[in-house]
Design a protein around this motif. Structure first.
Motif, PDB file in Angstrom:
ATOM      1  N   VAL A  36       0.860  -1.175   0.000  1.00  0.00           N
ATOM      2  CA  VAL A  36       0.000   0.000   0.000  1.00  0.00           C
ATOM      3  C   VAL A  36       0.895   1.223   0.000  1.00  0.00           C
ATOM      4  O   VAL A  36       1.831   1.318   0.787  1.00  0.00           O
ATOM      5  N   VAL A  90      -2.516  -1.025  -3.746  1.00  0.00           N
ATOM      6  CA  VAL A  90      -3.541  -0.031  -3.414  1.00  0.00           C
ATOM      7  C   VAL A  90      -2.820   1.271  -3.118  1.00  0.00           C
ATOM      8  O   VAL A  90      -1.742   1.272  -2.526  1.00  0.00           O
ATOM      9  N   ALA A 111      -3.609   0.602  -9.950  1.00  0.00           N
ATOM     10  CA  ALA A 111      -4.189   0.119  -8.696  1.00  0.00           C
ATOM     11  C   ALA A 111      -5.406   0.950  -8.295  1.00  0.00           C
ATOM     12  O   ALA A 111      -5.564   2.092  -8.733  1.00  0.00           O
ATOM     13  N   PRO A 112      -6.247   0.370  -7.450  1.00  0.00           N
ATOM     14  CA  PRO A 112      -7.349   1.158  -6.898  1.00  0.00           C
ATOM     15  C   PRO A 112      -6.801   2.322  -6.072  1.00  0.00           C
ATOM     16  O   PRO A 112      -5.785   2.179  -5.387  1.00  0.00           O
TER      17      PRO A 112
END
Length: 127
Positions: A36, A90, A111-112
């Motif tokens: 992340v 993410v 990515a989101p």
């Protein structure tokens, strides 16, 4: 084992740690694979971004990358750090209420993107 409370003033989080744990391994949960990236626009957004990053680490996320002070007002800083967040699974973007940075990041990565509007900085007017 014995536990102590650790307070992180930069993000206003208190959590327990085992007294026998080393500072580099203070997560008490199993590691979660994946990465992340946490971005923030300006220095006024750092506390919110750091809160997200610390909670991810405490939850066991194995790779948390911080990329701070990369707002769209200095787009060159965002683009020069693209390699740091482009491969994340993410991306969390903490920025002012205007939504400019999450929109730009969403166009750059596969990515989101999770946008976290902060109540400080550009776009915040609550009067």
């Amino acid at each position: 084992g014995s536990h102590a409370v650790q307070y992180r003033s930069e993000c206003r989080i208190a959590h327990t740690v085992s007294v026998s744990q080393t500072p580099s391994n203070n997560s008490q949960t199993e590691s979660i694979s994946g990465s992340v990236a946490v971005l923030c626009a300006g220095t006024s957004d750092v506390a919110v971004a750091e809160e997200a990053a610390v909670l991810l680490e405490l939850s066991g996320v194995s790779q948390v990358t911080r990329v701070y002070d990369v707002g769209v007002a200095g787009i060159h800083r965002l683009l020069s750090n693209l390699d740091k967040f482009n491969r994340a699974d993410v991306v969390i973007v903490c920025a002012g209420m205007d939504g400019a940075l999450p929109s730009v990041v969403g166009g750059l990565v596969q990515a989101p993107v999770i946008a976290v509007p902060t109540s400080v900085g550009y776009g915040a007017s609550f009067q």
